[in-house]
Design an enzyme around this catalytic site. Sequence first.
Site, mmCIF file in Angstrom:
data_model
loop_
_atom_site.group_PDB
_atom_site.id
_atom_site.type_symbol
_atom_site.label_atom_id
_atom_site.label_comp_id
_atom_site.label_asym_id
_atom_site.label_seq_id
_atom_site.Cartn_x
_atom_site.Cartn_y
_atom_site.Cartn_z
ATOM 1 N N TYR A 1 -3.279 3.746 13.678
ATOM 2 C CA TYR A 1 -4.644 3.235 13.511
ATOM 3 C C TYR A 1 -5.392 3.005 14.825
ATOM 4 C CZ TYR A 1 -3.001 2.607 8.757
ATOM 5 O OH TYR A 1 -2.490 2.827 7.502
ATOM 6 N N ARG B 1 -0.134 8.651 -0.677
ATOM 7 C CA ARG B 1 -1.513 8.485 -0.201
ATOM 8 C C ARG B 1 -2.422 9.605 -0.699
ATOM 9 N NH1 ARG B 1 -1.238 4.143 3.378
ATOM 10 N NH2 ARG B 1 0.831 3.982 4.286
ATOM 11 N N ASP C 1 -14.245 1.922 -11.097
ATOM 12 C CA ASP C 1 -15.217 1.554 -12.138
ATOM 13 C C ASP C 1 -16.446 0.900 -11.517
ATOM 14 O OD1 ASP C 1 -13.615 2.567 -14.146
ATOM 15 O OD2 ASP C 1 -12.733 0.631 -14.671
ATOM 16 N N HIS D 1 -5.803 3.910 -3.215
ATOM 17 C CA HIS D 1 -4.685 4.617 -3.850
ATOM 18 C C HIS D 1 -4.266 3.974 -5.169
ATOM 19 C CE1 HIS D 1 -4.500 6.564 -0.011
ATOM 20 N NE2 HIS D 1 -4.133 5.466 0.625
ATOM 21 N N ASN E 1 -14.221 1.739 3.384
ATOM 22 C CA ASN E 1 -12.815 2.044 3.641
ATOM 23 C C ASN E 1 -12.016 1.176 2.667
ATOM 24 O OD1 ASN E 1 -10.201 2.436 4.393
ATOM 25 N ND2 ASN E 1 -10.579 2.297 6.602
ATOM 26 N N HIS F 1 -11.926 6.778 6.238
ATOM 27 C CA HIS F 1 -10.570 6.378 6.625
ATOM 28 C C HIS F 1 -10.355 6.662 8.102
ATOM 29 C CE1 HIS F 1 -9.203 5.837 2.467
ATOM 30 N NE2 HIS F 1 -9.934 6.906 2.186
ATOM 31 N N LEU F 2 -9.634 5.765 8.747
ATOM 32 C CA LEU F 2 -9.279 5.985 10.151
ATOM 33 C C LEU F 2 -8.285 7.132 10.277
ATOM 34 C CD1 LEU F 2 -8.800 2.222 10.744
ATOM 35 C CD2 LEU F 2 -10.372 3.590 12.122
ATOM 36 N N SER F 3 -7.236 7.074 9.473
ATOM 37 C CA SER F 3 -6.217 8.128 9.476
ATOM 38 C C SER F 3 -6.588 9.186 8.439
ATOM 39 C CB SER F 3 -4.851 7.519 9.135
ATOM 40 O OG SER F 3 -4.840 7.048 7.800
HETATM 41 O O1 CA2 Z 1 -6.667 5.331 7.408
HETATM 42 C C1 CA2 Z 1 -7.237 4.434 6.788
HETATM 43 O O2 CA2 Z 1 -8.314 3.963 7.138
HETATM 44 C C2 CA2 Z 1 -6.567 3.841 5.556
HETATM 45 O O3 CA2 Z 1 -7.585 3.506 4.616
HETATM 46 C C3 CA2 Z 1 -5.838 2.601 6.016
HETATM 47 C C4 CA2 Z 1 -5.034 1.950 4.911
HETATM 48 C C5 CA2 Z 1 -4.117 2.962 4.233
HETATM 49 O O4 CA2 Z 1 -3.471 2.356 3.107
HETATM 50 C C6 CA2 Z 1 -4.878 4.177 3.760
HETATM 51 O O5 CA2 Z 1 -3.948 5.100 3.234
HETATM 52 C C7 CA2 Z 1 -5.623 4.831 4.901
HETATM 53 C C8 CA2 Z 1 -4.171 0.828 5.474
HETATM 54 C C9 CA2 Z 1 -4.943 -0.230 6.186
HETATM 55 C C10 CA2 Z 1 -3.975 -1.089 6.928
HETATM 56 O O6 CA2 Z 1 -4.509 -1.358 8.186
HETATM 57 C C11 CA2 Z 1 -3.654 -1.774 9.167
HETATM 58 C C12 CA2 Z 1 -4.184 -1.827 10.421
HETATM 59 C C13 CA2 Z 1 -3.392 -2.204 11.465
HETATM 60 C C14 CA2 Z 1 -2.085 -2.553 11.260
HETATM 61 C C15 CA2 Z 1 -1.559 -2.513 9.997
HETATM 62 C C16 CA2 Z 1 -2.349 -2.120 8.934
#
Ligand code: CA2
Length: 157
Positions: A28, A114, A90, A83, A77, A103-105
Site C-alpha cells: 500500500y 479479491r 444496494d 469483496h 475505495n 483502489h491503491l493496489s
Molecule cells: O488496494 C486497495 O485500495 C484495497 O481496496 C485495499 C483493501 C483491500 O482489501 C482491497 O482488496 C484493495 C485493504 C485496505 C487495508 O488497508 C491497509 C493499509 C495499510 C495497512 C494495512 C491495511
Amino acid sequence: MSLTLAKPLYVLNGPNLNLLGTREPAIYGQATLEDVRGLCEAAAGAATVIFRQTNHEGELIDWVQEAREQACALVLNPAGYGHTSVALLDALKTLDIPVVECHLSNPAARERFRRTNFVSSAAAGVISGFGPLSYELAVKAALSLARERAGATASQA
Ligand code: CA2
C-alpha cells in the site's frame, strides 16, 4: 472553461485504510491517508472535497446515502467491503451521481478472493493499482463526469 459544481465531491474510504503508511508498505506504499486526502484536494482544484474513512459497514452505507443528496459525484475505495458487501452495492445502486471505484493496489493481480467484487457493477469506472495516483485519477474522472452532467443539465434548461 471548467464549470463550477454546486455540490462537493465525496471521497469515501472503507475499513483499515486509516492504517495507510503504517503497515504493509510493500503493498500500500508509504503515504498516509492524510497524504491521500491532500492529493485528492489538490487534484480537485477549486471543487470541494468531503474526504472520510470508516471501519464500519453501516456508517459507510449511511455516507453513500448522504452522497445521494449532497454530492456531485462519489469516489469510493470500499476496501474489504468491495469483496463482501451486497448491502454496499444496494446503496450504490440508489445513486444518480457518477461513482468511481478506486483502489491503491490492483486486486486482480492479488489473491483469488479479491477477484470477487460487489461494487464495480454500480461504478462508472474503476481505477486500481497506481497507489495514491489512483485517487488523483479517480478524483479527476469523477469531477469530469459530474461536470459533463452539470453541463448537459444546464444546456437543457
Ligand atoms: O488496494 C486497495 O485500495 C484495497 O481496496 C485495499 C483493501 C483491500 O482489501 C482491497 O482488496 C484493495 C485493504 C485496505 C487495508 O488497508 C491497509 C493499509 C495499510 C495497512 C494495512 C491495511
